[in-house]
Scaffold this active site. Structure first.
Site, short mmCIF file in Angstrom:
data_model
loop_
_atom_site.label_atom_id
_atom_site.label_comp_id
_atom_site.label_asym_id
_atom_site.label_seq_id
_atom_site.Cartn_x
_atom_site.Cartn_y
_atom_site.Cartn_z
N GLU A 155 0.90 -1.17 0.00
CA GLU A 155 0.00 0.00 0.00
C GLU A 155 0.92 1.20 0.00
OE1 GLU A 155 -3.25 -0.07 -0.25
OE2 GLU A 155 -3.05 -2.24 -0.34
N CYS A 186 -1.70 9.01 3.83
CA CYS A 186 -1.71 8.51 2.44
C CYS A 186 -2.98 8.94 1.72
CB CYS A 186 -1.57 7.00 2.42
SG CYS A 186 -2.78 6.16 3.44
P1 NAP Z 1 9.11 4.19 3.55
O1 NAP Z 1 10.28 5.09 3.62
O2 NAP Z 1 8.85 3.50 2.25
O3 NAP Z 1 9.31 3.11 4.71
C1 NAP Z 1 8.45 2.00 4.90
C2 NAP Z 1 9.29 0.78 5.22
O4 NAP Z 1 9.93 0.34 4.03
C3 NAP Z 1 10.39 1.05 6.20
O5 NAP Z 1 10.47 -0.06 7.06
C4 NAP Z 1 11.61 1.16 5.33
O6 NAP Z 1 12.75 0.70 5.97
C5 NAP Z 1 11.32 0.21 4.21
N1 NAP Z 1 11.98 0.59 2.96
C6 NAP Z 1 11.81 1.75 2.27
N2 NAP Z 1 12.54 1.71 1.13
C7 NAP Z 1 13.16 0.50 1.10
C8 NAP Z 1 14.04 -0.15 0.17
N3 NAP Z 1 14.40 0.46 -0.96
N4 NAP Z 1 14.48 -1.38 0.47
C9 NAP Z 1 14.09 -1.99 1.61
N5 NAP Z 1 13.27 -1.43 2.52
C10 NAP Z 1 12.80 -0.21 2.28
O7 NAP Z 1 7.76 4.95 3.91
P2 NAP Z 1 7.47 5.85 5.20
O8 NAP Z 1 8.22 7.13 5.07
O9 NAP Z 1 7.64 5.07 6.42
O10 NAP Z 1 5.92 6.19 5.07
C11 NAP Z 1 5.42 7.26 4.31
C12 NAP Z 1 4.81 6.75 3.00
O11 NAP Z 1 3.89 5.71 3.29
C13 NAP Z 1 4.01 7.80 2.25
O12 NAP Z 1 4.29 7.68 0.88
C14 NAP Z 1 2.56 7.44 2.55
O13 NAP Z 1 1.64 7.85 1.56
C15 NAP Z 1 2.68 5.94 2.58
N6 NAP Z 1 1.57 5.33 3.33
C16 NAP Z 1 0.67 4.59 2.64
C17 NAP Z 1 -0.40 4.04 3.30
C18 NAP Z 1 -1.42 3.23 2.55
O14 NAP Z 1 -2.19 2.54 3.19
N7 NAP Z 1 -1.46 3.27 1.24
C19 NAP Z 1 -0.55 4.23 4.68
C20 NAP Z 1 0.40 4.97 5.36
C21 NAP Z 1 1.46 5.51 4.65
P3 NAP Z 1 13.88 1.73 6.46
O15 NAP Z 1 13.19 2.79 7.15
O16 NAP Z 1 14.80 0.86 7.18
O17 NAP Z 1 14.46 2.34 5.31
#
Ligand code: NAP
Length: 527
Positions: free
Chosen positions: A261, A298
């Site tokens: 998501e 989101c």
């Molecule tokens: P994020 O930076 O993508 O982090 C989410 C998880 O993914 C973290 O555990 C992160 O680990 C890991 N991760 C990120 N990039 C990675 C990669 N290249 N390889 C391996 N692991 C990776 O997202 P966030 O900043 O926590 O959250 C904000 C985003 O989430 C926004 O875009 C928001 O819209 C979205 N969101 C979506 C929903 C939905 O239901 N659609 C709900 C809430 C939030 P590390 O931190 O260790 O890097």
């Protein structure tokens, strides 16, 4: 009390040399606890333990699993340290903590309730029919897929993290869970992990039903996604993270389902009448939806398409003023803040007008509304990407045909919202249809923030809102992601799962020989 260690089933482990601390985004200071990043050995141990726990967990009764889910909710509600840690690590306030905690625990309780009703089993029975030569007795139900890895997002330390919707749905489906803890809130994650472990002990769940691993870098998550014992992944986060991990999961020797998501722009459309009738009220509602908790949702409306009319200028000014009247808030962390500042200031340079509430506090996001026209939007790919924070773009379109062009150019979205009066619906029928093709949830005269947890919710959408538009990540049907169908041919009653036995001992709805045959036993030919 926090230990900073990894939870591998019931064991605490911190054998690695890479350590980190979480940071208070309001002060910029490091918090005291030192967390140990999981090593390759610890990842292996957690995954193998989950694989061993899977058949044991599958064989627990539905009632036992429901008790486990309720016990997790009770333990989270009873945790005294959680509120302070949540606020320290996220910069979110205590009101938001209470709302998110009750959403999280209600969600766990709703899964407990749901699994006992049995719809999710989709029990189907086709008895042998001697009169048409089909002799096979075939029966099918849904069963857990195997160990699930869960990645939580920074913006929901509770509801989309350690015991959030993905974990609750996987456990409800009978799948052991390994959480890749989010490095921006590892303390909150550990306190919730402790609550889950206490609940697992209280309800005699098998060792390995839950593990929680810390990570500072991407490597822990990458190892987990590639581990052969893992059979599915639930991810909530950014497009870049979701897509990178999705690619890894399909490149495995054994590809596995990966449910991400991700971000969304959640377009909102305003008809001419919407801009003139109740315009102050609408401007205030939209401004709250855009800026609430620093716009870190989101479902935040990131695009507002306006059909130009005599009232447009006044409406846009009013929306801009309402947005600037809202207090700027602390963003979740330095990385997210820097990203927000960079992307929003790049975009502001491209607009015809911008409303910006400047701030002197170094942790704050700046509430921003940008105004562009339809052609600007169509020619700028940057405007088609999520800006995570208190930022939205008004796209002023000279006529409805331009709005249609803009919608056709959009990628998949979590939500699509249309504001119009009932008598305008006929005129906007084409728009409703176009928006529906791009969105998981359609909203009439409302705002997209505020995701109700219930059976009819779709929280997902065409790519890149999610990697699989057939499923929802919110609501009880989220557990369908972690189930697979299994058929049993000519199986003796004693070997069949309870839901498929002749006698309907679970008292659940079943399809028998093609007819929904609620709550009855199987009648064989001649009986
Ligand atoms: P994020 O930076 O993508 O982090 C989410 C998880 O993914 C973290 O555990 C992160 O680990 C890991 N991760 C990120 N990039 C990675 C990669 N290249 N390889 C391996 N692991 C990776 O997202 P966030 O900043 O926590 O959250 C904000 C985003 O989430 C926004 O875009 C928001 O819209 C979205 N969101 C979506 C929903 C939905 O239901 N659609 C709900 C809430 C939030 P590390 O931190 O260790 O890097």
């Amino acid at each position: 009390m926090l230990t900073g260690k990894n939870y591998i089933g019931l064991n605490l482990s911190g054998t690695g040399t890479t350590t980190f601390q979480s940071i208070n985004p309001s002060s910029g200071e490091s918090l005291a606890t030192v967390f140990f990043e999981a090593t390759q050995e610890e990842v292996d141990q957690a995954c193998v333990l989950a694989e061993t726990a899977f058949p044991l967990f599958q064989s627990t009764s539905i009632g036992e699993r429901a008790n486990f889910l309720v016990a997790i909710a009770e333990e989270i509600d009873a945790s005294m340290e959680l509120e302070e840690m949540y606020c320290l690590e996220s910069g979110l306030d205590t009101t938001r903590f209470r709302v998110e905690r009750s959403r999280t625990t209600n969600q766990l309780r709703s899964f407990a309730d749901h699994i006992q009703k049995g719809y999710w089993l989709e029990a189907s029975i086709d008895t042998a029919q001697s009169n048409n030569g089909l002799q096979q007795d075939l029966r099918r139900c849904m069963e857990g897929i195997g160990p699930v890895v869960v990645f939580g997002a920074s913006n929901f330390p509770l509801a989309y993290s350690t015991a959030g919707g993905d974990t609750a749905s996987a456990l409800a489906a009978g799948c052991p869970v390994i959480v890749k803890s989010h490095p921006m809130h590892p303390g909150t994650g550990e306190l919730v992990a402790q609550a889950i472990i206490r609940a697992a002990k209280r309800t005699n769940m098998p060792e390995g039903v839950f593990s929680n691993l810390n990570s500072l870098s991407f490597t822990t998550g990458q190892k987990l996604v590639q581990h052969p014992s893992v059979k599915a992944v639930g991810f909530t986060g950014s497009y870049s993270g979701g897509k990178a991990l999705f690619d890894l999961s399909v490149r495995r020797d054994e590809p596995i389902p990966f449910f991400a998501e991700m971000g969304s722009l959640n377009p909102v459309f305003l008809s001419k009448q919407a801009q003139s009738l109740n315009s102050e009220e609408l401007a205030e509602k939209l401004a709250i939806s855009i800026t609430n908790d620093a716009g870190q949702f989101c479902t935040k409306p990131g695009l507002i398409f306006i059909e130009a009319c005599i009232d447009s200028e006044e409406f846009i000014n009013s929306l801009g003023e309402h947005i600037m009247a809202k207090t700027n808030k602390t963003m979740l962390g330095a990385g997210i803040l820097n990203n927000f500042r960079r992307t929003s200031s790049d975009l502001v340079k491209l607009g015809t007008e911008a409303f910006v509430r400047e701030s002197t506090d170094k942790g704050h996001g700046t509430n921003t509304l940008l105004v562009v026209n339809g052609n600007d939007f169509l020619s700028n790919p940057q405007m088609h990407e999520e800006v995570f924070g208190p930022f939205s773009i008004v796209v002023l379109c000279s006529e409805i045909g331009m709005i249609h062009k803009c919608v056709r150019s959009l990628k998949g979205q979590l939500t699509g919202t249309i504001h119009c009066e009932k008598e305008e619906i006929e005129k906007y029928k084409g728009l409703f249809e176009l928006v529906r093709q791009k969105s998981g949830r359609m909203i009439y005269n409302g705002v997209p923030t505020g995701v109700r947890v219930c059976g009819s919710m779709t929280h997902g959408g065409p790519f890149p809102a999610s990697t699989d538009p057939r499923f929802t990540a919110v609501g009880v049907d989220a557990m369908r992601r972690f189930l697979r169908p299994v058929s049993y041919q000519n199986y003796p009653d004693i070997l069949l799962p309870d839901c498929l036995k002749d006698k309907n001992i679970l008292s659940i709805p079943r399809r028998i020989n093609g007819e929904m045959n609620n709550y009855s036993d199987v009648q064989k030919n001649g009986e």
